[in-house]
Scaffold this motif. Structure first.
Motif, PDB file in Angstrom:
ATOM      1  N   MET A   1       0.846  -1.175   0.000  1.00 26.59           N
ATOM      2  CA  MET A   1       0.000   0.000   0.000  1.00 26.59           C
ATOM      3  C   MET A   1       0.894   1.242   0.000  1.00 26.59           C
ATOM      4  SD  MET A   1      -2.972   1.390   2.640  1.00 26.59           S
ATOM      5  CE  MET A   1      -2.625   0.193   3.834  1.00 26.59           C
ATOM      6  N   ASP A   2       0.537   2.206  -0.813  1.00 24.34           N
ATOM      7  CA  ASP A   2       1.288   3.452  -0.887  1.00 24.34           C
ATOM      8  C   ASP A   2       0.699   4.481   0.068  1.00 24.34           C
ATOM      9  OD1 ASP A   2       3.006   2.566  -2.912  1.00 24.34           O
ATOM     10  OD2 ASP A   2       1.561   3.103  -4.472  1.00 24.34           O
ATOM     11  N   CYS A   3       1.578   5.280   0.658  1.00 23.68           N
ATOM     12  CA  CYS A   3       1.135   6.360   1.539  1.00 23.68           C
ATOM     13  C   CYS A   3       0.620   7.521   0.690  1.00 23.68           C
ATOM     14  CB  CYS A   3       2.296   6.827   2.409  1.00 23.68           C
ATOM     15  SG  CYS A   3       1.850   8.125   3.560  1.00 23.68           S
ATOM     16  N   ASN A   4      -0.467   8.100   1.100  1.00 24.74           N
ATOM     17  CA  ASN A   4      -1.044   9.272   0.421  1.00 24.74           C
ATOM     18  C   ASN A   4      -0.579  10.552   1.115  1.00 24.74           C
ATOM     19  OD1 ASN A   4      -2.643   7.849  -1.499  1.00 24.74           O
ATOM     20  ND2 ASN A   4      -4.022   7.299   0.169  1.00 24.74           N
ATOM     21  N   LYS A   5       0.727  10.695   1.291  1.00 21.92           N
ATOM     22  CA  LYS A   5       1.290  11.789   2.076  1.00 21.92           C
ATOM     23  C   LYS A   5       0.801  13.161   1.620  1.00 21.92           C
ATOM     24  CE  LYS A   5       5.579  13.755   3.773  1.00 21.92           C
ATOM     25  NZ  LYS A   5       7.044  13.625   3.851  1.00 21.92           N
ATOM     26  N   GLU A   6       0.829  13.429   0.322  1.00 26.71           N
ATOM     27  CA  GLU A   6       0.412  14.752  -0.165  1.00 26.71           C
ATOM     28  C   GLU A   6      -1.056  15.013   0.145  1.00 26.71           C
ATOM     29  OE1 GLU A   6       1.529  15.644  -4.202  1.00 26.71           O
ATOM     30  OE2 GLU A   6       3.437  14.606  -3.938  1.00 26.71           O
ATOM     31  N   LYS A   7      -1.896  14.021  -0.087  1.00 24.97           N
ATOM     32  CA  LYS A   7      -3.324  14.153   0.209  1.00 24.97           C
ATOM     33  C   LYS A   7      -3.545  14.317   1.713  1.00 24.97           C
ATOM     34  CE  LYS A   7      -7.682  11.720  -0.551  1.00 24.97           C
ATOM     35  NZ  LYS A   7      -8.291  10.494  -1.096  1.00 24.97           N
ATOM     36  N   ASN A   8      -2.823  13.544   2.514  1.00 26.09           N
ATOM     37  CA  ASN A   8      -2.954  13.619   3.970  1.00 26.09           C
ATOM     38  C   ASN A   8      -2.529  14.987   4.495  1.00 26.09           C
ATOM     39  OD1 ASN A   8      -3.758  10.939   3.951  1.00 26.09           O
ATOM     40  ND2 ASN A   8      -1.731  10.164   4.523  1.00 26.09           N
ATOM     41  N   GLN A   9      -1.462  15.551   3.938  1.00 28.57           N
ATOM     42  CA  GLN A   9      -0.973  16.845   4.415  1.00 28.57           C
ATOM     43  C   GLN A   9      -1.988  17.953   4.211  1.00 28.57           C
ATOM     44  OE1 GLN A   9       2.893  17.020   2.430  1.00 28.57           O
ATOM     45  NE2 GLN A   9       3.866  16.918   4.432  1.00 28.57           N
ATOM     46  N   LYS A  10      -2.802  17.844   3.179  1.00 32.12           N
ATOM     47  CA  LYS A  10      -3.823  18.866   2.923  1.00 32.12           C
ATOM     48  C   LYS A  10      -4.870  18.894   4.030  1.00 32.12           C
ATOM     49  CE  LYS A  10      -3.240  18.682  -2.048  1.00 32.12           C
ATOM     50  NZ  LYS A  10      -3.790  18.240  -3.323  1.00 32.12           N
ATOM     51  N   ARG A  11      -5.097  17.747   4.680  1.00 30.64           N
ATOM     52  CA  ARG A  11      -6.108  17.671   5.730  1.00 30.64           C
ATOM     53  C   ARG A  11      -5.511  17.710   7.132  1.00 30.64           C
ATOM     54  NH1 ARG A  11      -9.053  12.493   3.288  1.00 30.64           N
ATOM     55  NH2 ARG A  11      -7.183  11.675   4.222  1.00 30.64           N
ATOM     56  N   CYS A  12      -4.190  17.665   7.245  1.00 36.28           N
ATOM     57  CA  CYS A  12      -3.527  17.599   8.548  1.00 36.28           C
ATOM     58  C   CYS A  12      -3.567  18.956   9.244  1.00 36.28           C
ATOM     59  CB  CYS A  12      -2.078  17.142   8.370  1.00 36.28           C
ATOM     60  SG  CYS A  12      -1.186  16.960   9.928  1.00 36.28           S
ATOM     61  N   ASN A  13      -4.107  18.982  10.449  1.00 33.25           N
ATOM     62  CA  ASN A  13      -4.186  20.247  11.186  1.00 33.25           C
ATOM     63  C   ASN A  13      -3.083  20.382  12.235  1.00 33.25           C
ATOM     64  OD1 ASN A  13      -5.329  18.286  12.929  1.00 33.25           O
ATOM     65  ND2 ASN A  13      -6.561  19.836  13.969  1.00 33.25           N
ATOM     66  N   CYS A  14      -2.054  19.551  12.160  1.00 33.36           N
ATOM     67  CA  CYS A  14      -0.941  19.635  13.106  1.00 33.36           C
ATOM     68  C   CYS A  14      -0.236  20.977  12.935  1.00 33.36           C
ATOM     69  CB  CYS A  14       0.036  18.480  12.865  1.00 33.36           C
ATOM     70  SG  CYS A  14       1.500  18.554  13.920  1.00 33.36           S
ATOM     71  N   SER A  15      -0.097  21.703  14.029  1.00 31.24           N
ATOM     72  CA  SER A  15       0.530  23.024  13.967  1.00 31.24           C
ATOM     73  C   SER A  15       2.029  22.975  14.266  1.00 31.24           C
ATOM     74  CB  SER A  15      -0.173  23.988  14.929  1.00 31.24           C
ATOM     75  OG  SER A  15      -0.085  23.501  16.253  1.00 31.24           O
ATOM     76  N   PHE A  16       2.570  21.797  14.503  1.00 26.85           N
ATOM     77  CA  PHE A  16       4.003  21.639  14.746  1.00 26.85           C
ATOM     78  C   PHE A  16       4.690  21.531  13.391  1.00 26.85           C
ATOM     79  CE2 PHE A  16       7.782  19.165  16.123  1.00 26.85           C
ATOM     80  CZ  PHE A  16       8.289  20.088  17.021  1.00 26.85           C
TER      81      PHE A  16
END
Length: 67
Positions: free
Chosen positions: A1-16
């Motif tokens: 399975m491939d990670c959807n890093k770019e897609k995930n980053q768009k929804r990530c609300n981590c402020s760090f």
């Protein structure tokens, strides 16, 4: 399975900003669970910004109806 890093980053609300796990959800969840925490995406932005991602804080939010 491939990670959807770019897609995930768009929804990530981590402020760090310098987080090396941003967008790599499996690593993020593993890290936070080891720390007895939940990842940023489980919290409203106003609470996430406090960096209190503890199970206890999440339980308070659930009890008060905030999540």
């Amino acid at each position: 399975m491939d990670c959807n890093k770019e897609k995930n980053q768009k929804r990530c609300n981590c402020s760090f900003e310098s987080c090396s796990r941003k967008g790599i959800c499996c690593d993020c969840i593993r890290y936070h669970l080891q720390m007895r925490e939940l990842p940023a995406c489980c919290f409203p932005d106003v609470v996430e910004g406090t960096y209190d991602r503890s199970f206890e804080r999440f339980a308070q939010l659930v009890t008060s109806g905030e999540v």
